[in-house]
Design a protein around this motif. Structure first.
Motif, PDB file in Angstrom:
ATOM      1  N   UNK A 164       0.813  -1.225   0.000  1.00  0.00           N
ATOM      2  CA  UNK A 164       0.000   0.000   0.000  1.00  0.00           C
ATOM      3  C   UNK A 164       0.843   1.270   0.000  1.00  0.00           C
ATOM      4  N   UNK A 165       2.037   1.219   0.603  1.00  0.00           N
ATOM      5  CA  UNK A 165       2.915   2.389   0.615  1.00  0.00           C
ATOM      6  C   UNK A 165       3.439   2.716  -0.771  1.00  0.00           C
ATOM      7  N   UNK A 166       3.342   1.752  -1.707  1.00  0.00           N
ATOM      8  CA  UNK A 166       3.795   1.945  -3.088  1.00  0.00           C
ATOM      9  C   UNK A 166       2.613   2.045  -4.049  1.00  0.00           C
ATOM     10  N   UNK A 167       1.460   2.371  -3.515  1.00  0.00           N
ATOM     11  CA  UNK A 167       0.295   2.569  -4.368  1.00  0.00           C
ATOM     12  C   UNK A 167      -0.604   1.369  -4.518  1.00  0.00           C
ATOM     13  N   UNK A 168      -0.378   0.322  -3.747  1.00  0.00           N
ATOM     14  CA  UNK A 168      -1.210  -0.863  -3.845  1.00  0.00           C
ATOM     15  C   UNK A 168      -2.599  -0.647  -3.270  1.00  0.00           C
ATOM     16  N   UNK A 169      -3.592  -1.271  -3.891  1.00  0.00           N
ATOM     17  CA  UNK A 169      -4.972  -1.235  -3.425  1.00  0.00           C
ATOM     18  C   UNK A 169      -5.412  -2.645  -3.050  1.00  0.00           C
ATOM     19  N   UNK A 170      -6.452  -2.785  -2.246  1.00  0.00           N
ATOM     20  CA  UNK A 170      -6.926  -4.132  -1.889  1.00  0.00           C
ATOM     21  C   UNK A 170      -7.203  -4.968  -3.134  1.00  0.00           C
ATOM     22  N   UNK A 171      -6.674  -6.177  -3.140  1.00  0.00           N
ATOM     23  CA  UNK A 171      -6.864  -7.069  -4.270  1.00  0.00           C
ATOM     24  C   UNK A 171      -5.734  -7.050  -5.283  1.00  0.00           C
ATOM     25  N   UNK A 172      -4.845  -6.041  -5.235  1.00  0.00           N
ATOM     26  CA  UNK A 172      -3.694  -5.996  -6.141  1.00  0.00           C
ATOM     27  C   UNK A 172      -2.713  -7.111  -5.791  1.00  0.00           C
ATOM     28  N   UNK A 173      -2.228  -7.805  -6.812  1.00  0.00           N
ATOM     29  CA  UNK A 173      -1.193  -8.815  -6.601  1.00  0.00           C
ATOM     30  C   UNK A 173      -0.091  -8.636  -7.637  1.00  0.00           C
ATOM     31  N   UNK A 222       1.951  12.108 -14.599  1.00  0.00           N
ATOM     32  CA  UNK A 222       0.646  12.619 -14.163  1.00  0.00           C
ATOM     33  C   UNK A 222      -0.527  11.728 -14.551  1.00  0.00           C
ATOM     34  N   UNK A 223      -0.267  10.591 -15.230  1.00  0.00           N
ATOM     35  CA  UNK A 223      -1.384   9.749 -15.657  1.00  0.00           C
ATOM     36  C   UNK A 223      -1.908   8.899 -14.502  1.00  0.00           C
ATOM     37  N   UNK A 224      -3.171   8.996 -14.176  1.00  0.00           N
ATOM     38  CA  UNK A 224      -3.730   8.032 -13.228  1.00  0.00           C
ATOM     39  C   UNK A 224      -3.989   6.676 -13.885  1.00  0.00           C
ATOM     40  N   UNK A 225      -4.284   6.717 -15.198  1.00  0.00           N
ATOM     41  CA  UNK A 225      -4.562   5.496 -15.946  1.00  0.00           C
ATOM     42  C   UNK A 225      -3.983   5.617 -17.351  1.00  0.00           C
ATOM     43  N   UNK A 226      -3.712   4.449 -17.976  1.00  0.00           N
ATOM     44  CA  UNK A 226      -3.299   4.433 -19.374  1.00  0.00           C
ATOM     45  C   UNK A 226      -3.792   3.125 -19.985  1.00  0.00           C
ATOM     46  N   UNK A 227      -4.258   3.204 -21.228  1.00  0.00           N
ATOM     47  CA  UNK A 227      -4.683   2.014 -21.951  1.00  0.00           C
ATOM     48  C   UNK A 227      -3.671   1.732 -23.062  1.00  0.00           C
ATOM     49  N   UNK A 228      -3.194   0.503 -23.113  1.00  0.00           N
ATOM     50  CA  UNK A 228      -2.260   0.056 -24.152  1.00  0.00           C
ATOM     51  C   UNK A 228      -2.971  -1.036 -24.935  1.00  0.00           C
ATOM     52  N   UNK A 281      -4.512   0.068 -17.580  1.00  0.00           N
ATOM     53  CA  UNK A 281      -3.630  -0.025 -16.423  1.00  0.00           C
ATOM     54  C   UNK A 281      -3.852   1.177 -15.502  1.00  0.00           C
ATOM     55  N   UNK A 282      -3.562   0.979 -14.234  1.00  0.00           N
ATOM     56  CA  UNK A 282      -3.546   2.065 -13.255  1.00  0.00           C
ATOM     57  C   UNK A 282      -2.102   2.363 -12.883  1.00  0.00           C
ATOM     58  N   UNK A 283      -1.750   3.644 -12.821  1.00  0.00           N
ATOM     59  CA  UNK A 283      -0.426   4.029 -12.340  1.00  0.00           C
ATOM     60  C   UNK A 283      -0.420   3.938 -10.828  1.00  0.00           C
ATOM     61  N   UNK A 284       0.490   3.125 -10.286  1.00  0.00           N
ATOM     62  CA  UNK A 284       0.579   3.030  -8.832  1.00  0.00           C
ATOM     63  C   UNK A 284       1.445   4.144  -8.254  1.00  0.00           C
ATOM     64  N   UNK A 285       2.527   4.508  -8.965  1.00  0.00           N
ATOM     65  CA  UNK A 285       3.384   5.613  -8.546  1.00  0.00           C
ATOM     66  C   UNK A 285       4.480   5.809  -9.588  1.00  0.00           C
ATOM     67  N   UNK A 286       5.131   6.961  -9.522  1.00  0.00           N
ATOM     68  CA  UNK A 286       6.350   7.177 -10.290  1.00  0.00           C
ATOM     69  C   UNK A 286       7.428   6.294  -9.677  1.00  0.00           C
ATOM     70  N   UNK A 330       5.236   2.980 -12.504  1.00  0.00           N
ATOM     71  CA  UNK A 330       4.826   1.614 -12.205  1.00  0.00           C
ATOM     72  C   UNK A 330       3.334   1.463 -12.499  1.00  0.00           C
ATOM     73  N   UNK A 331       2.980   0.320 -13.072  1.00  0.00           N
ATOM     74  CA  UNK A 331       1.614   0.075 -13.497  1.00  0.00           C
ATOM     75  C   UNK A 331       1.058  -1.203 -12.885  1.00  0.00           C
ATOM     76  N   UNK A 332      -0.253  -1.178 -12.620  1.00  0.00           N
ATOM     77  CA  UNK A 332      -0.987  -2.372 -12.214  1.00  0.00           C
ATOM     78  C   UNK A 332      -2.088  -2.611 -13.241  1.00  0.00           C
ATOM     79  N   UNK A 333      -2.198  -3.820 -13.799  1.00  0.00           N
ATOM     80  CA  UNK A 333      -3.246  -4.086 -14.788  1.00  0.00           C
ATOM     81  C   UNK A 333      -4.646  -4.018 -14.178  1.00  0.00           C
ATOM     82  N   UNK A 334      -5.559  -3.429 -14.926  1.00  0.00           N
ATOM     83  CA  UNK A 334      -6.967  -3.434 -14.560  1.00  0.00           C
ATOM     84  C   UNK A 334      -7.758  -4.417 -15.418  1.00  0.00           C
ATOM     85  N   UNK A 335      -7.155  -4.868 -16.514  1.00  0.00           N
ATOM     86  CA  UNK A 335      -7.757  -5.842 -17.417  1.00  0.00           C
ATOM     87  C   UNK A 335      -6.726  -6.927 -17.714  1.00  0.00           C
TER      88      UNK A 335
END
Length: 265
Positions: free
Chosen positions: A130-139, A191-197, A202-207, A246-251
């Motif tokens: 969570x200190x690096x931008x993790x949310x519940x359910x992120x793995x 500054x992106x909260x999200x990006x689609x490739x 994806x969600x940006x967890x942090x720089x 750093x990115x976390x996949x949302x899909x």
């Protein structure tokens, strides 16, 4: 704006390989950093301490991973089906599965110190801090802070412009990206909260805060002072230097070189 490069690192801290496409799982790219190296006591061993690890390459395949060195020696290692559970110090991991005595001996011989190869059997068990931008359910896999790392070519060009002539151009491999994008403003990715490739969001967890790994030349394996010295002059805050996101996949889905990149925010 497009995806220009995809890179996977099957074994953490070994050299990676470019691929034309990659499957995106909730925990990261297929074949990316599910293997790692530890010492006899289970403490993680990375290229931060052992630069020579970057001179070894790992390529994932259907049955496991192939290790190779620069002299042309190779070793195929199967996924451990009944490997011992090894207590490891990889943060938030706990235990990993031992690979094989043959793999351990191969690594030990090349690095000149006792090493073991281990496998992450369940990538859904390790949360993003969570200190690096993790949310519940992120793995995530055995990557440091998040499932993927993104680098913007324009940001690398800007960094090259800041460097002394003798130090440039930098190979983007120094930054160990999973995805490289082009067609954007330098550091717009901050500054992106999200990006689609392609079709994957994806969600940006942090720089990404950068470490001494970036100062190791991927060709010579020698360590210098760049690019950390120059980044610290231009990109230092909160006691760290920053480059990439750093990115976390949302899909889930497949991304391919040439895919469109669509940032949000």
């Amino acid at each position: 704006m497009q995806l220009t490069r995809i890179r996977v690192y099957p074994v953490k801290s070994l050299a990676g390989t470019d691929v034309e496409s990659a499957r995106v799982n909730p925990w990261g790219l297929e074949d990316d950093r599910r293997w790692a190296i530890v010492d006899a006591g289970g403490s993680k061993v990375t290229a931060r301490e052992v630069n020579g690890l970057l001179g070894l390459t790992a390529v994932g395949h259907a049955d496991g991973v192939r290790l190779s060195d620069r002299a042309g020696s190779t070793l195929d290692v199967a996924f451990p089906s009944d490997g011992d559970a090894v207590a490891v110090t990889h943060k938030r991991q706990g235990t990993a599965s031992a690979a094989s005595a043959e793999a351990d001996a191969w690594l030990t011989e090349r690095m000149g110190r006792p090493l073991r190869l281990v496998w992450q059997p369940d990538p859904t068990a390790r949360p993003i801090d969570p200190a690096l931008g993790g949310l519940p359910g992120d793995t995530m896999t055995l990557a440091d802070g998040a499932p993927l790392l993104l680098v913007n070519e324009a940001s690398l060009d800007r960094l090259d412009g800041w460097l002394d002539t003798a130090d440039r151009p930098l190979d983007v491999v120094r930054f160990r990206p999973n995805v490289v994008v082009d067609g954007l403003e330098a550091f717009a990715e901050d500054t992106w909260p999200f990006v689609t490739i392609g079709a994957v969001r994806f969600r940006t967890t942090m720089v990404c805060d950068r470490c001494v790994m970036t100062t190791i030349d991927p060709g010579t394996l020698e360590r210098g002072s760049e690019p950390i010295r120059t980044l610290a002059k231009h990109r230092r805050w909160e006691g760290s230097t920053w480059f990439g996101t750093r990115l976390a996949p949302l899909d889930t889905g497949t991304i391919r070189v040439g895919d469109a990149v669509a940032p949000e925010g």
